[in-house]
Design a protein around this motif. Structure first.
Motif, short mmCIF file in Angstrom:
data_model
loop_
_atom_site.label_atom_id
_atom_site.label_comp_id
_atom_site.label_asym_id
_atom_site.label_seq_id
_atom_site.Cartn_x
_atom_site.Cartn_y
_atom_site.Cartn_z
N TRP A 1 -1.61 19.60 12.34
CA TRP A 1 -0.62 19.12 12.99
C TRP A 1 -0.24 17.43 12.39
CZ3 TRP A 1 -3.12 18.95 18.91
CH2 TRP A 1 -3.01 20.03 19.36
N GLY A 2 0.78 17.07 12.72
CA GLY A 2 1.03 15.70 12.16
C GLY A 2 0.41 14.88 13.03
N VAL A 3 -0.01 13.67 12.69
CA VAL A 3 -0.71 12.75 13.34
C VAL A 3 -0.59 11.23 12.54
CG1 VAL A 3 -2.88 12.75 11.75
CG2 VAL A 3 -3.03 11.95 14.17
N ASP A 4 -0.48 10.24 13.49
CA ASP A 4 -0.61 8.93 13.34
C ASP A 4 -1.36 8.11 14.24
OD1 ASP A 4 -0.09 6.41 12.18
OD2 ASP A 4 1.91 6.10 12.92
N LEU A 5 -2.11 7.25 13.73
CA LEU A 5 -2.89 6.40 14.68
C LEU A 5 -2.23 4.87 14.63
CD1 LEU A 5 -6.56 7.04 14.06
CD2 LEU A 5 -5.17 7.80 15.97
N LEU B 1 0.96 -1.29 -0.10
CA LEU B 1 -0.08 -0.04 -0.07
C LEU B 1 0.95 1.04 -0.04
CD1 LEU B 1 -2.64 -1.15 2.62
CD2 LEU B 1 -2.73 -1.17 0.32
N THR B 2 0.79 2.05 -1.10
CA THR B 2 1.55 3.13 -1.05
C THR B 2 0.70 4.47 -1.38
OG1 THR B 2 1.71 3.07 -3.48
CG2 THR B 2 3.52 1.92 -2.05
N GLY B 3 1.39 5.67 -1.26
CA GLY B 3 0.64 6.57 -1.72
C GLY B 3 1.04 7.97 -0.69
N PRO B 4 0.50 9.10 -0.75
CA PRO B 4 0.83 10.14 -0.06
C PRO B 4 0.40 10.08 1.31
CG PRO B 4 -0.60 11.04 -1.82
CD PRO B 4 -0.38 9.57 -2.14
N PRO B 5 0.71 10.72 2.43
CA PRO B 5 -0.04 10.69 3.64
C PRO B 5 -1.44 11.57 3.38
CG PRO B 5 2.19 11.74 3.80
CD PRO B 5 2.11 11.47 2.41
N LYS B 6 -2.22 11.46 4.17
CA LYS B 6 -3.71 11.85 4.17
C LYS B 6 -4.06 12.91 4.89
CE LYS B 6 -5.32 6.80 3.87
NZ LYS B 6 -3.89 6.15 4.37
N THR B 7 -4.95 13.71 4.88
CA THR B 7 -5.23 14.91 5.42
C THR B 7 -6.68 14.77 6.15
OG1 THR B 7 -3.89 16.50 4.06
CG2 THR B 7 -5.52 17.16 5.66
N GLN C 1 -0.91 5.48 7.92
CA GLN C 1 -0.44 5.45 6.59
C GLN C 1 0.68 4.49 6.44
OE1 GLN C 1 -0.10 8.46 8.72
NE2 GLN C 1 1.52 7.58 9.36
N ALA C 2 1.32 4.34 5.19
CA ALA C 2 2.53 3.54 4.80
C ALA C 2 3.55 4.26 5.44
CB ALA C 2 2.46 3.29 3.33
N LEU C 3 4.61 3.42 5.66
CA LEU C 3 5.94 3.95 6.39
C LEU C 3 7.02 3.51 5.28
CD1 LEU C 3 5.56 3.57 10.09
CD2 LEU C 3 5.28 5.75 8.53
N SER C 4 7.77 4.47 4.58
CA SER C 4 8.56 3.68 3.70
C SER C 4 9.85 3.24 4.38
CB SER C 4 9.19 4.94 2.60
OG SER C 4 10.14 4.46 1.97
N ARG C 5 10.71 1.92 4.30
CA ARG C 5 11.73 1.66 4.96
C ARG C 5 12.95 2.29 4.30
NH1 ARG C 5 10.51 -4.72 6.39
NH2 ARG C 5 8.44 -4.25 7.48
N ASN C 6 12.74 3.00 3.12
CA ASN C 6 13.77 3.80 2.70
C ASN C 6 13.98 5.11 3.10
OD1 ASN C 6 14.81 1.85 0.60
ND2 ASN C 6 12.98 2.37 -0.69
N GLN D 1 6.97 11.09 8.13
CA GLN D 1 5.92 10.36 7.21
C GLN D 1 4.45 10.52 7.78
OE1 GLN D 1 7.66 6.85 5.26
NE2 GLN D 1 9.00 7.07 7.09
N PHE D 2 4.15 11.35 8.69
CA PHE D 2 2.82 11.35 9.25
C PHE D 2 1.91 11.73 8.21
CE2 PHE D 2 3.68 11.70 13.99
CZ PHE D 2 4.52 10.54 14.11
#
Length: 481
Positions: free
Chosen positions: A202-206, A33-39, A221-226, A233-234
């Motif tokens: 604000w940046g957010v991650d659940l 699953l890829t894609g830009p962070p959501k808002t 959201q997806a987190l790139s290991r690169n 990446q929030f």
């Protein structure tokens, strides 16, 4: 004859059927699953929210639904094995978080009543907030299915996660037939953020931790290991209009007393004098971004005891983690790649003053204290020795760090202790440069100058005079696997 004719096609095809059944059918690997962070949008509420682990208020139905669709570990951004959805609301005083964590087998949910910050082996879920939206630091609030709290501080610049940071907030958890539900109310006075007119972003991650045969981490959201950063990446959440962090004023007075009776042989004990020591600790957020801590004869009797360590066959000084609230406040501001300060050398201060905070791109940390005893750690070839001298001294640290670009910093630090027989001064310059999303450089140069009293020089074979030392580090880190 009819039976043989009926069995003949089966005999002819049976080898192929057997070969086909013996060959395992490969399980298709799900696409990442890829894609830009959501808002997302945080909704303001007017009616009170009861923190009871039941999302039955009408406001929860109107909140933005924040689905956690991706497993970031051990899977590399693959679809999450279970369904999780979260919601964020706010009013003038609180940030509210509600999370529904579905589970196909609720009986397997791991949940225990435990001490704060001790439920990390359970199922749990929570929120991480980058309140300054500078993609450098995050406040973490997690809750297990029974409401046990765990709060930490994430520092992307130093690459650390500090669980000694504690905030005052409310939480509740409840196991249901579908899984479990948690609910939180985090006072804005427990957070640091900029005072601003209009909406804030604000940046957010659940996050949800789902431990079964493997320990799954599920996120918003997806987190790139690169990439070698987490907070950068929030996803983003907007809203929080008309809120203020508040100018907290916390007063903690203490009184301790003791009496020592002395006796010899079978004689009666001789009563000693009663010693009474009052103390006061003050915490004042005099601006939204700056916090002042002051302590007068602080009482550390309620601090958790240290875990025993062996001091044999160690060619380095023992390290005991700091647990005293006065020194923990804003501790991340003083971090450098090579640790340059060790606050546990401040044994029993008569008083101390500390300032920490961030204004714009500048992070500031400073403290000064006066101590009646000078604690020393002497490393040796086979053992580390804790010692000290009865010499009052002043200890001080000054730290400044400036944000460069989006994710880089430069900084300087001075730390010193000065008494009548002992002196130590350390100067530090450091930089954290992220040259690509996956490559970073950490630079640090240190210099020190120390003067030991004659008793330490003779007993522990330390150099006399004022020896100087220097150190440098230049590590290049690459996050590629």
């Amino acid at each position: 004859m009819r039976i043989l004719r009926a069995l003949l096609p089966l005999v002819l095809v049976s080898p192929a059927l057997l070969a086909q059944s013996a060959t395992p059918v490969p399980t298709p690997t799900p696409a990442p699953l890829t894609g830009p962070p959501k808002t997302f949008q945080a909704r303001r509420v007017t009616d009170p929210i009861k923190v009871d682990g039941v999302l039955d208020e009408a406001a929860w139905s109107a909140a933005d639904r924040m689905e956690l669709p991706v497993e970031t570990f051990p899977g590399d951004n693959v679809p999450a094995p279970v369904k999780t959805e979260g919601f964020i609301l706010y009013d003038d005083k609180y940030l509210y978080v509600g999370i529904r964590a579905q589970d196909p087998k609720p009986a397997q949910i791991r949940a225990h009543i435990s001490d704060r910050d001790k439920a990390f082996q359970d199922d749990f879920t929570g929120v991480v907030l980058d309140t300054f939206n500078d993609e450098r630091r995050g406040f973490e609030f997690f809750v297990n299915p029974l409401g046990v709290q765990m709060d930490l501080f994430q520092n992307d610049v130093g690459g650390t996660e500090d669980e000694t940071w504690d905030a005052i907030w409310k939480s509740a958890g409840r196991i249901t037939e579908e899984g479990y539900v948690v609910e939180m109310a985090i006072p804005f006075t427990s957070l640091r953020f900029r005072r601003a007119n209009g909406e804030q972003t604000w940046g957010v991650d659940l996050v949800r931790i789902y431990p079964r045969s493997q320990r799954h981490r599920i996120g918003l959201q997806a987190l790139s290991r690169n990439r070698n950063c987490y907070v950068c990446q929030f996803s983003k959440i907007t809203g929080f209009e008309g809120i203020a962090p508040g100018r907290n004023l916390e007063l903690d007075p203490t009184v301790t007393s003791q009496r020592t009776d002395v006796g010899e042989g079978d004689g009666d004990l001789e009563s000693g004098d009663v010693e009474v020591e009052p103390g006061l600790t003050v915490k004042w957020g005099f601006t939204p971004n700056l916090t002042l801590n002051a302590a007068l004869n602080p009482d550390f009797s309620q601090v958790e005891a240290d875990v025993a360590q062996l001091d044999v066959n160690t060619q380095f000084a023992l390290f005991f983690p700091e647990k005293r609230p006065f020194f923990l406040e804003g501790a991340d501001f003083f971090q450098t790649p090579i640790q340059a300060i060790y606050t546990r050398t401040v044994a029993d201060p008569d008083w101390g003053i500390k300032l920490t905070g961030k204004e714009g791109k500048s992070a500031i940390g400073a403290f000064i204290s006066r101590d009646d005893r000078t604690n020393l750690i002497i490393p040796g070839s086979q053992t580390s020795t804790l010692t000290g001298v009865e010499d009052e001294h002043y200890a001080g640290v000054l730290r400044y760090r400036y944000d460069l670009g989006k994710n880089s910093t430069v900084g300087a630090l001075y730390a010193g202790r000065e008494g009548s027989d002992y002196a130590n001064h350390v100067a530090v310059a450091d930089a954290f440069i992220r040259i690509t999303p996956r490559d970073q450089i950490r630079l640090q140069a240190l210099g020190s100058r120390t003067e030991y009293p004659d008793s330490i020089v003779s007993e522990f074979a330390q150099p006399a005079g004022t020896p100087t030392r220097s150190a440098r580090t230049f590590p290049l880190q690459d996050s590629r696997f």
